[in-house]
Motif scaffolding. Structure first.
Motif, PDB file in Angstrom:
ATOM      1  N   ALA A 119       0.827  -1.205   0.000  1.00 44.66           N
ATOM      2  CA  ALA A 119       0.000   0.000   0.000  1.00 44.66           C
ATOM      3  C   ALA A 119       0.868   1.265   0.000  1.00 44.66           C
ATOM      4  O   ALA A 119       0.609   2.213  -0.755  1.00 44.66           O
ATOM      5  N   PHE A 123       1.104   3.925  -2.979  1.00 50.61           N
ATOM      6  CA  PHE A 123       0.653   5.291  -2.713  1.00 50.61           C
ATOM      7  C   PHE A 123       1.712   6.304  -3.152  1.00 50.61           C
ATOM      8  O   PHE A 123       1.395   7.335  -3.748  1.00 50.61           O
ATOM      9  N   ASP A 192      -0.295   8.450  -5.599  1.00 49.10           N
ATOM     10  CA  ASP A 192      -1.507   7.875  -6.171  1.00 49.10           C
ATOM     11  C   ASP A 192      -2.621   7.995  -5.125  1.00 49.10           C
ATOM     12  O   ASP A 192      -2.565   7.350  -4.077  1.00 49.10           O
ATOM     13  N   ASN A 193      -3.613   8.800  -5.406  1.00 45.67           N
ATOM     14  CA  ASN A 193      -4.682   9.045  -4.438  1.00 45.67           C
ATOM     15  C   ASN A 193      -5.855   8.077  -4.558  1.00 45.67           C
ATOM     16  O   ASN A 193      -6.881   8.280  -3.895  1.00 45.67           O
ATOM     17  N   ASN A 194      -5.732   7.050  -5.387  1.00 44.22           N
ATOM     18  CA  ASN A 194      -6.811   6.063  -5.521  1.00 44.22           C
ATOM     19  C   ASN A 194      -6.745   5.081  -4.349  1.00 44.22           C
ATOM     20  O   ASN A 194      -6.330   3.930  -4.493  1.00 44.22           O
ATOM     21  N   ILE A 195      -7.145   5.562  -3.189  1.00 47.44           N
ATOM     22  CA  ILE A 195      -6.982   4.791  -1.957  1.00 47.44           C
ATOM     23  C   ILE A 195      -7.716   3.455  -2.021  1.00 47.44           C
ATOM     24  O   ILE A 195      -7.200   2.417  -1.578  1.00 47.44           O
ATOM     25  N   ILE A 198      -5.838   1.058  -4.302  1.00 44.45           N
ATOM     26  CA  ILE A 198      -4.609   0.641  -3.632  1.00 44.45           C
ATOM     27  C   ILE A 198      -4.908  -0.368  -2.532  1.00 44.45           C
ATOM     28  O   ILE A 198      -4.229  -1.390  -2.393  1.00 44.45           O
ATOM     29  N   THR A 199      -5.940  -0.100  -1.746  1.00 50.22           N
ATOM     30  CA  THR A 199      -6.296  -0.989  -0.639  1.00 50.22           C
ATOM     31  C   THR A 199      -6.704  -2.366  -1.140  1.00 50.22           C
ATOM     32  O   THR A 199      -6.257  -3.399  -0.607  1.00 50.22           O
ATOM     33  N   GLN A 358     -16.560   7.162  -5.068  1.00 54.13           N
ATOM     34  CA  GLN A 358     -15.844   8.160  -4.284  1.00 54.13           C
ATOM     35  C   GLN A 358     -16.282   9.587  -4.640  1.00 54.13           C
ATOM     36  O   GLN A 358     -16.621   9.868  -5.769  1.00 54.13           O
TER      37      GLN A 358
END
Length: 358
Positions: A119, A123, A192-195, A198-199, A358
């Protein structure tokens, strides 16, 4: 269309698919970086050979791998990245040595480590080797006999290797930036703000890597760490085709690399000879890793064997190499399945659907 034309067309299509396996990319690294990175991994081995503490020095050699994360950015930025990665190495290693007393707890903490490392690397858009060597360090920590009284000492030795690598990186960077001027300030990638994405991806990778380790434990493999390392290496592919290529490269490269390792162990080299081998292997790995992964694996395999199995005595060399090869093939298979899951259209649609909320 004649049978000859059909056969020729099929051969051309097949060659088009397998040709990338043999191609060499044009991505080359500066000779200075190649030498410094190889020496960073080797320096602790030289000190260990000199002090007759070679097996202990191997821990510091693993810490020296942190230099592979040095970026072509400005001086302060690259040193901050290296220091942060060194801290990550220490945490990954410490969690491994502190929980190795129970195999199932060890598998759980490895899964957690892989999740967090993946992660964070995603990120901050950390380029290759990305998460891999954090996982390698975490897995190799689990090969050590559990001894709580030695946990801090072992972690400190690893950090010694990492800090010596940072020092060498600093010396090289000062020379590169201020003296040779052979330096291009490449900005680091944006975060990378696509949490959610990524998670989800980190969770899948951690479950496959940790699950592979647990499967190896349940199968009562001698040293199950090879399975999660191979799984992580395969799942780093950016596409399923890249995953497939890595799988083929790793299996074939490992088979040949184990032959090289068998020759090395059969010759029973001493500490000074092993230190020289570590330098040579590391140097060739850094030359080839950006050009052809399969060729790099030829040298990655014996280097990893030296790091992990040099303290093993009284075991038939051929049997040791065969068991390691089977472990790696199992890990590659698990990584291939995991790569298929991550890059499967339904998985991608699921991630996109979650992102759209989101």
């Amino acid at each position: 269309m004649s049978n000859t034309s059909v056969s020729l067309t099929l051969r051309l299509r097949l060659w088009k698919k397998i040709k990338p396996l043999f191609e060499l990319s044009d991505h080359k690294r500066p000779l200075g970086f190649l030498a410094v990175s190889a020496f960073s991994v080797t320096l602790p081995a030289l000190v260990g050979a000199w002090l007759d503490q070679f097996s202990t020095a191997i821990l510091a050699c693993m810490g020296g791998l942190v230099i592979l994360y040095m970026r072509q950015t400005n001086l302060s930025r690259r040193m901050m990245i290296l220091a942060t990665c060194a801290f990550g190495f220490a945490l990954s290693f410490a969690l491994g040595v502190l929980t190795s007393f129970d195999q199932y707890l060890s598998a759980a903490t490895l899964t957690l480590t892989v999740f967090l490392v993946t992660a964070i690397c995603r990120f901050y858009a950390l380029p290759p080797p990305g998460m891999l060597f954090f996982i390698v360090v975490a897995c190799l920590a689990r090969t050590l006999p559990f001894d709580l009284s030695l946990a801090a000492e072992r972690t400190g030795i690893l950090m010694f290797g990492a800090m010596s690598a940072c020092l060498l990186a600093l010396i090289y960077s000062i020379y590169q930036v201020y003296i040779s001027k052979d330096y291009i300030n490449r900005p680091t990638e944006e975060v990378d703000n696509n949490i959610v994405a990524i998670t989800i991806e980190s969770l899948v990778i951690s479950l496959f890597v940790g699950g592979g380790y647990l499967l190896a434990i349940m199968a009562d493999l001698d040293n199950p760490y090879w399975v999660p390392i191979s799984t992580a290496a395969i799942m780093q592919g950016a596409t399923f085709r890249a995953v497939w290529h890595r799988n083929v490269h790793r299996i074939i490269g490992t088979t040949i690399g184990m032959g090289i390792a068998w020759v090395i162990f059969s010759l029973a080299p001493g500490p000074w000879e092993l230190a020289l081998l570590i330098f040579v292997l590391s140097f060739f790995i850094e030359i080839l890793i950006t050009r052809n992964y399969g060729l790099a694996v030829l040298f990655i395999t014996p280097l990893t064997v030296i790091f992990a199995d040099i303290t093993i005595t009284g075991t038939d060399t051929g049997q040791l190499m065969l068991s390691r090869l089977l472990d790696i093939i199992l890990g590659c298979f698990i990584g291939l399945v995991g790569g298929w899951v991550i890059h499967h259209p339904q998985f991608v649609r699921l991630v996109n659907k979650q992102l759209s909320k989101q």
